[in-house]
Design an enzyme around this catalytic site. Structure first.
Site, short mmCIF file in Angstrom:
data_model
loop_
_atom_site.label_atom_id
_atom_site.label_comp_id
_atom_site.label_asym_id
_atom_site.label_seq_id
_atom_site.Cartn_x
_atom_site.Cartn_y
_atom_site.Cartn_z
N TYR B 290 10.74 146.87 139.96
CA TYR B 290 9.50 147.53 139.52
C TYR B 290 9.84 148.44 138.35
CZ TYR B 290 7.85 146.02 144.09
OH TYR B 290 7.51 145.26 145.19
N HIS B 301 2.75 145.11 140.55
CA HIS B 301 3.42 143.83 140.75
C HIS B 301 4.88 144.00 140.31
CE1 HIS B 301 3.62 139.46 140.71
NE2 HIS B 301 4.16 139.49 139.53
N LYS B 332 6.93 136.07 137.93
CA LYS B 332 8.00 137.01 137.61
C LYS B 332 8.95 136.35 136.62
CE LYS B 332 7.73 138.75 142.34
NZ LYS B 332 6.65 139.71 142.08
#
Lengths: 360, 360
Positions: B290, B301, B332
């Protein structure tokens, strides 16, 4: 109340049975008392429903028994989800589950308790750093406790892999298509090029109905075939390659070693089961499979991702998690083909396991 | 026209330049003629735009040069997509790309040709069975030709990993919060339990603002910390554990070996860069990260999946494909942290590589 650890169980008496077993499903009755597994005692201590075990509170009890931490976290999580559980001791849960030394906890169906004799899940608790022998899976749920104490549940089974695609090349009529009257079928020539095979002028059905190979060009007929596809087709007398199957296998072993033989065994088995295997490369797997191919122009979604492993393979939970997560994301089922030694020469020593996510 | 293979290049002359180079971007001019790389000659033969090379047609030429099959398939695919390409020979494309022995083809921007001196992609062609040294990635596109001759393009880069999360524990004020006037900070006690650490009464900011650990219970404060988190926090004087950092590392090495040291080095580096690493277990990775944690209740997210590897690690294209596909599916970025030997004791020998899907 106070418990006492005796021979690996926590005895609570003389009147613990009603309080812990009858009303809340902890432990195993013993007269008017109750015997708790350490993980049950830890949970009761944690909730403040048991005063101490031999004078030790929750933190000290856990500190004395660090090997139960993983099981405690899973026991707690499933209790929080509203299930009654029975820890397995000495390989059994009362008379319910004899000979299941590979199981740590039995989860009873929601609403049922240990007195009902019913089983919803059999749980094996493993740490993130354990390794999981793949052959030991099937009819067990892995509860994997990761390094941050989060739990992932993976359901395992012994899947029935089968489909309705043309099972053998002969069903395609390909060999017969080139058969002269009264003569033997004439296989189509193909060439090994580096680690693949090219068939310049294949029968159309080979690709269109059998889904063998990939067209090199949208407009042309020429097919690029994998060494696996070629080995299978040469074996069935459909293709002809200089040196025959032996030459294809030699090439395969040169680039992949024993793995080539394992993958060929699984490839053949899948075709035999009416399932069409294509490369699973884009998904990091050995194969993706189609269970009902009639024509490549009407190809559906592929259903399985197949990873081929030696029969004695053990995976890390992280690798399992990766495979299962990916398969889930692309709406496929993750399946493992475990190939025994008997298979090196086309025998039939393949066992199947499937693994999928479970939210209890 | 007819070509002749001389010293590894196909010479077409005396007037091939206009026909092949000037109008269609094949080869390298040589007077009024042109020198073609074998992969270019193969493509011209395939299209029927070159009659033969030393009397050999396409199939025979490819059969004589099986090592160019992979490059031919990629060259053809990118030509079909409308690009001009220049094969790299002797480590260079004219004067455009000196010293790039790790590149096979240069792709020019759409609309540009080899005469423009511009580069869109540098392509390295690898077979599915090759292994890819991770440190060799960055500023190169892998074109992976799988066993069925399908091509997957993976773009690689050297990412700048950074974020705005509290970079060091001190910024959280956690240590100071327990500091008496004039006395040294008092670390919070924590306990190693099996392969994790429990902190029964942590400062609230540790979890809420630093996102260290996971609460054991929704209602309680107690935190389960990974051994990595604990090692970092003990090192920063925030936690106190019997035996100090050494005890945590010893536990970590006992369960993970050298891998623990590599992961700890990367964990520290990520925290230093203002990025919060949490376990990537559910994604089969070492960490998810993060980049802007202010409070766990407003967690966004996670952006990266990080896999930690030794600096000299080489992955199979299939494993790369698996990682990249999974990361893509969960939106991602897949990042690799390569840890050199200098890092075993907290040095700073980490290099970063990212890999993502590319559709040229």
């Amino acid at each position: 109340m106070e418990g006492h650890l005796v021979d690996g169980v926590v005895e609570v008496g003389p009147n613990g049975r009603e309080r812990y077993y009858d009303s809340r499903g902890y432990g195993r009755p013993r007269g008017a008392g109750v015997e708790l597994a350490p993980v049950e005692a830890a949970h009761l201590l944690y909730r403040g429903d048991l005063g101490s075990v031999d004078g030790r509170g929750f933190r000290a009890f856990l500190g004395d028994n660090p090997d139960i931490v993983g099981r405690f976290l899973v026991y707690k999580d499933l209790r929080d989800r509203g299930f009654y559980l029975s820890p397995v001791r000495d390989g059994r849960v009362d008379d319910l589950e004899p000979d299941r030394g590979d199981v740590d906890l039995v989860v009873h169906p929601r609403g049922d308790g240990p007195w009902d004799g019913t089983v919803e899940h059999r749980i094996r608790v493993v740490g993130e750093r354990a390794t999981v022998p793949m052959a030991s899976l099937g009819d067990v749920v892995l509860a994997i406790v990761d390094e941050e104490s989060e739990i992932t549940y993976l359901e395992t089974a012994e899947p029935d892999v089968s489909g309705s695609s043309p099972a053998v090349v002969e069903e395609l009529g390909v060999a017969r298509a080139t058969e002269g009257a009264g003569s033997a079928p004439t296989p189509t020539p193909a060439t090994i090029l580096d680690d693949r095979v090219i068939c310049w002028e294949p029968p159309a059905d080979l690709y269109e109905r059998g889904f063998y190979g990939q067209r090199l060009d949208r407009d042309g007929d020429a097919l690029g075939l994998s060494l696996l596809e070629a080995a299978h087709l040469v074996d069935r007398g459909v293709l002809e390659i200089d040196g025959g199957v032996a030459a294809v296998r030699e090439h395969g072993r040169a680039v992949e070693g024993d793995r080539f033989d394992r993958r060929l065994a699984v490839y053949r088995d899948l075709r035999r089961r009416g399932v069409v295997p294509k490369t699973g490369f884009k998904f990091g797997a050995d194969f993706r499979t189609y269970e009902a191919v009639e024509h490549v122009d009407e190809l559906g979604h592929s259903e399985l991702l197949v990873r081929v492993l030696p029969a004695d393979a053990a995976l890390s939970p992280r690798d399992l998690s990766l495979d299962v997560r990916l398969a889930h994301g692309v709406r496929k089922r993750m399946v493992f083909a475990l190939v025994g030694d008997g298979d090196a020469d086309g025998g039939d020593d393949i066992t199947w396991r499937s693994v999928s996510r479970l939210t209890p």
